[in-house]
Design a protein around this motif. Structure first.
Motif, short mmCIF file in Angstrom:
data_model
loop_
_atom_site.label_atom_id
_atom_site.label_comp_id
_atom_site.label_asym_id
_atom_site.label_seq_id
_atom_site.Cartn_x
_atom_site.Cartn_y
_atom_site.Cartn_z
N VAL A 76 0.83 -1.21 0.00
CA VAL A 76 0.00 0.00 0.00
C VAL A 76 0.86 1.26 0.00
N GLU A 77 1.81 1.35 0.95
CA GLU A 77 2.61 2.58 1.04
C GLU A 77 3.47 2.75 -0.21
N ALA A 96 -4.25 -4.76 -0.95
CA ALA A 96 -4.21 -4.30 0.45
C ALA A 96 -4.82 -5.41 1.32
N ASP A 100 -9.82 -0.01 4.64
CA ASP A 100 -9.34 1.37 4.63
C ASP A 100 -8.20 1.54 3.62
N ASP A 101 -7.31 0.56 3.60
CA ASP A 101 -6.18 0.66 2.66
C ASP A 101 -6.63 0.46 1.21
N ARG A 104 -7.70 3.79 0.21
CA ARG A 104 -6.56 4.71 -0.01
C ARG A 104 -5.95 4.48 -1.38
#
Ligand SMILES: NC(=O)c1ccc[n+]([C@@H]2O[C@H](COP(=O)([O-])OP(=O)(O)OC[C@H]3O[C@@H](n4cnc5c(N)ncnc54)[C@H](O)[C@@H]3O)[C@@H](O)[C@H]2O)c1
Length: 374
Positions: A76-77, A96, A100-101, A104
């Motif tokens: 994700v990041e 993810a 939530d991810d 994002r």
């Protein structure tokens, strides 16, 4: 022509030759934190550059597109960093491991004009492409049911896999089932089964070695898909495949990896016997390589590869049903043509979220839960 950066030299190694051979790719670089591995791989393939970290590589201002094959917890990041840097991003599954991810990444991809692709091997393996062909030519009739299982023994895998919630890695089965049904998952009931041994528990947040889910799909008529994922405490040889059942035909994945796929075809009821006659035929789904550039067509099967600069030829694998050249071609073409790839962020979310919600259902004793729409 674009320059492509591959991130992670484990599974990532299986893609280097494909980028080097793709006619729309100029330079190929690698990010790999393990110095020994990085140097060995960069030398063996004659790569154009190599870096210890993604930030360092992005800071060079080089590279048009990035393919992430780092461990799951970085997806994700790293995806968000790549997209924010203005580059196109492909990511190994899963997109993810939390809703939530997923949101994002969907938002990050929307802000980056949809330049995200989830590299779901199951959507380009030859068996899936053949099942789509059977569906589209009417050989399956109206679909009645879908099922699939991914069973793999993760003993001896890197420590981060210990305690991994099986359903948070369900994309290889969910993707082809949703694709064949041309649907998304509406709701799910999932139960956990078995009990993880202490050495397999990881951080203890997931108690189950195996999870089995029943999804209700959104189609005009009721359609169910059953998905089972198993990572530990199961003496079953590796399998990662699907079955699709229609009123005229059915396709079943080989129960042992490498065996023949089985096609069932129903004839008309003859009025003399009970039930319709059902023919069983073992088939070999063809490689559908016509859309691939000739330079990468051979690599849907294990082959020899000659790296540049007179380096020694090397044997290259073709795991996952010959899907890797298709994934590389789709990602590269989408970047060159400036369009959203076939497995863009919203489709990737629709494939990833069902497993995340299924795991939540299993933690809540099999409670029926809605799956978000993307
Ligand atoms: N069929 C498929 O789609 C399929 C198959 C296998 C693996 N995968 C996915 O591919 C990814 C890689 O799998 P793997 O088995 O090679 O994993 P792995 O744990 O063996 O790691 C791969 C490499 O990434 C490197 N790495 C570690 N941290 C990194 C970081 N922060 N940035 C860049 N590289 C880093 C490691 O040193 C290692 O060489 C995983 O996300 C996995 O889920 C998908």
């Amino acid at each position: 022509m674009i320059d492509v950066l591959v991130v992670g030299a484990g599974f990532g190694r299986d893609f280097l030759h494909l980028y080097q051979l793709h006619p729309d790719v100029d330079r190929v670089g690698l990010v790999e934190p393990d110095g020994g591995v990085r140097r060995t791989v960069a030398d063996a393939y004659g790569l154009d550059a190599d870096y210890a970290g993604l930030d360092e590589a992005l800071a060079t201002g080089r590279w048009d597109a990035v393919h992430l094959l780092s461990p799951v917890r970085f997806h994700v990041e790293q995806t968000l960093s790549v997209l924010a840097s203005g580059r196109a991003c492909a990511s190994a599954v899963p997109m993810a491991t939390s809703l939530d991810d997923v949101d994002r990444v969907v938002e990050g991809a929307a802000a980056a004009s949809g330049r995200y692709m989830m590299m779901e091997t199951a959507l380009y393996q030859r068996e899936y492409l053949h099942a789509l062909h059977l569906r589209d030519t009417g050989a399956l009739g109206r679909l009645t049911y879908l099922s699939g299982a991914h069973m793999q023994d993760l003993d001896g895998f890197p420590p981060y896999w210990m305690g991994y919630a099986p359903m948070q890695y369900a994309t290889h089965i969910v993707a082809p089932l949703l694709g064949l049904a041309d649907a998304v998952a509406d709701s799910v009931v999932c139960v956990g089964s078995g009990e993880l041994l202490p050495q397999h528990r990881g951080d203890g947040s997931n108690p189950f070695p195996l999870e089995s889910a029943l999804f209700q799909l959104t189609t005009p008529s009721p359609l169910a898909a059953q998905v089972t994922l198993s990572f530990f405490e199961n003496a079953r040889a590796y399998t990662e495949g699907f079955n699709v059942y229609g009123d005229l035909g059915a396709l079943e994945w080989p129960s042992i990896e490498g065996d023949a796929t089985v096609l069932f075809t129903a004839g008309p009821q003859d009025g003399r016997h009970r039930g319709r006659p059902i023919e069983r035929r073992e088939i070999e789904p063809p490689d559908r390589v016509d859309a691939l550039p000739p330079t990468i067509r051979p690599y849907t099967r294990p082959s020899m590869y000659q790296p540049p600069g007179g380096r020694p030829a090397r044997e290259v694998h073709a795991w996952h049903g010959g899907s890797h050249p298709h994934l590389v071609h789709e990602f590269v073409s989408s970047v060159v043509e400036g369009r959203e790839p076939s497995v863009g962020a919203r489709r990737a979310a629709s494939i990833t979220a069902p497993g995340i919600v299924a795991h939540e259902s299993s933690l809540r004793g099999g409670l029926k839960l809605e799956v978000p729409r993307y």
